[in-house]
Design an enzyme around this catalytic site. Sequence first.
Site, mmCIF file in Angstrom:
data_model
loop_
_atom_site.group_PDB
_atom_site.id
_atom_site.type_symbol
_atom_site.label_atom_id
_atom_site.label_comp_id
_atom_site.label_asym_id
_atom_site.label_seq_id
_atom_site.Cartn_x
_atom_site.Cartn_y
_atom_site.Cartn_z
ATOM 1 N N GLY A 1 0.824 -1.187 0.000
ATOM 2 C CA GLY A 1 0.000 0.000 0.000
ATOM 3 C C GLY A 1 0.863 1.243 0.000
ATOM 4 O O GLY A 1 2.096 1.183 -0.094
ATOM 5 N N GLY A 2 0.212 2.385 0.138
ATOM 6 C CA GLY A 2 0.949 3.639 0.135
ATOM 7 C C GLY A 2 1.865 3.769 1.323
ATOM 8 O O GLY A 2 2.874 4.458 1.270
ATOM 9 N N ASP B 1 -9.916 7.325 3.883
ATOM 10 C CA ASP B 1 -9.515 6.661 2.638
ATOM 11 C C ASP B 1 -10.384 5.431 2.390
ATOM 12 O O ASP B 1 -9.877 4.342 2.089
ATOM 13 C CB ASP B 1 -8.039 6.268 2.695
ATOM 14 C CG ASP B 1 -7.488 5.882 1.323
ATOM 15 O OD1 ASP B 1 -8.097 6.290 0.309
ATOM 16 O OD2 ASP B 1 -6.466 5.185 1.261
#
Length: 794
Positions: free
Chosen positions: A25-26, A138
């Site tokens: 993921g980020g 998010d």
Amino acid sequence: MFEDLSPGDPRLVGRYRIVARIGAGGMGQVYLGRSPGGRPVAVKVVRPELAGDPDFRRRFARETAAARRVNGAFTAGVVDADPEGSPPWLATVFVPGMSLGTALSEHGPWPEQPTLVLGAGLAEALEAIHAAGVIHRDLKPSNVLLAVDGPRVIDFGISRAVETNTQHTQLTHVGTVVGTPGFMSPEQLTGRTVGTPSDVFSVGAVLCYVATGTGPFGTGPANALNFRTVYEAPDLSRVPDVLRGIVADCLVQEPERRPGVAALLDRLAEAVGSGRGATGLLTEPEWMPTVVAQEVREQTSAALPATPCRRHRRPFPPHRLRPPFRRRPPQLRPPWRPLRLRRARRRPSRPRRPGRRRLRDRPRPHRWRPPRRFRLPGAAARTRTGTGARARAGPPSTRRGARPSPGIPPRPGRWPPPVVLGGRVGVAHRSSAAGGALAGWKLLGGGDGNPSGSPSSNSSGSPSGRASASAASSAGKKLWEFGTGDLVRSSPTVVDGVVYIGSDCGCLYALDASSGNQKWSYHLGGDVRSSPVVANGVVYIGSDDGTLHAVDAGSGDRAWTYTTGGDVRSTPAVADGLVFVGSDDGNLHAVSAASGTKAWTYDTGAKVGSSPTVANGLVFIGSDCGCLYALDASDGGQEWSFHIGGESAQSSPVVDDGVVFMGADGGNLYAVDASGGDRKWQFRTGGPVATRPLVLDDGVFLSGGDDAVHLLDPGSGKQRWSCSLGAGVASSPAATDDVLFVGADDSHLHALDVRTGDELWSFATGDAVKSSPAVADGVVFVGSDDGKVYAVGT
């Protein structure tokens, strides 16, 4: 769903054994892990560039603490985290199934009824998240996991940790996107205050995507999606009628005009029209489209990846598979049958280099040093001056680095206090132990040289000489030797005039320190690479038969045995009535010193060849998983762990002044804060470091990793001097006042000047010296691969 681990992936994060990759993921890499009890968890490890940002760590700690308060039926809660780890990480409940994003990409949009039911599950999840004071920020299809009993929302609140003081539409920091274009609210994009209505906006965008396969603001580059989100109306033309009004209200530009989460849940329940309620339908098998439900069931029932095989497993050599009667003690063999000495392959000796000549006769410059005061139990303070190895006051057991007894306050800034056992102060390998027990220490000072009782005859080897009256006049000369019949890689321990040492013949020996005569022997049943530890009249030692043995120090009779699940090559530590020892079964075992019953175990996930050290109520231990652990000595609870990376931690930790010193296979010696596990410094050598460092007032002495011995500054890790021995070193150092002793693969025991590293003398044995020496009463004791134990004058 899973990928194999790469060589650079960790094998252990905190207390969780890493099994496979799940994705990235980020914020970082996500792994499938297992708790010590075997429960699967999802472990997210933060990227290095984020981990090095102090501001990120503070935000990550704050948001993780808030996320741990979330406890909802449709959330995958945070079960553990270490914001101060190296790197930071968190572990969440593992949901077997597939993500909503994957389901939509593989099977297309959903019908209206399953979409409404899904929306009810998302709204109830947001209720639990908002009740804990957390905003998701998010919410998107990839952050919704599908399980047979409903959706699970993940990663709530964590994106806040990577958010920086950006202005308006600046959305990235070190490559990390705060939110996802097409699902972010207008207030996120324009820099306004972000609250719970932002998550309601994201729910509307997700439901539109589920029903149509396209987000409400179309497709395209991120800047185009962001522009439409702020300045254009959403395209809901393909959304089913009943769902369209709900989605439209969620996507209103003004946050205050959007429905609250509770009102949204009521509208979804009303639209579903079921007497069981919208979320009640999530317990039914077919709450999702049939094809999606079938795949989710298949993934849920599929076996998870097996735990990778533990690294550095050695195949069992043939001699370990022989029946026990083939391993009789040497003293039981008929006297006319010669012993068969198994010898390691010799390395060719190297000629001494011209610059390496002995320096015994070289004049040394006089160096003035201020007086040192030692306070010993039951004696007045003594003052020692001078620089020579013999210029000392007090009994022979007084050595450089001795500390006040527990009854006398230690010097300020020195931590922990010394161990006093039988009136003697531990000096070399100053790991520490509590309650008068010996834990990782070597006792220097071994009685008056006249132990009570007459020594028994030596049937497996006889001394070749007697200890001379003056050890000072016999420096570097053999006083006696004792043959065991096999490799001697166990390190000796000297207590009350008796040398205790193990051998690969499968025996533990008790030898008279002054003469080398055998007092008794005890058969263990396997190779002995563990070193004996003596506490309260009992000798504790491990063996390759997978057993920890407790033996009466006076008679050699068995007190008790404790069986582990693998070879025990770790040297035990004793403190507060417990014996701590590592095993190849991957566990640190805590055993009652009185009865041999298990108190607790801690699973590290890989072989534990490191020897534990006990200090201030904590047990410090390394593991081949690449971690140094600090555990509560009373119950085994983890206080902290220090991740070394892909290196094995076979070295044994030493604690001094609140710092843990430990080597690793990657060739580094690490200095770690004992209270929190933060790295202070590291020193790189030329190869794996499996030896135990020695900490004295002069600094940190390190052998192994290459063919040299190093003296390091304990505060900075900078090298003060280095002495090459010309051969590999697998022996840990020991020291007297001014002399350092270490064995090497060149079949020599070397004596070095503590201050300069110059070689004073060397003593030749018959093979490589991998045993670590011990010093007592002016004599250094060491084992050799030639099967003998040597006593050499210092």
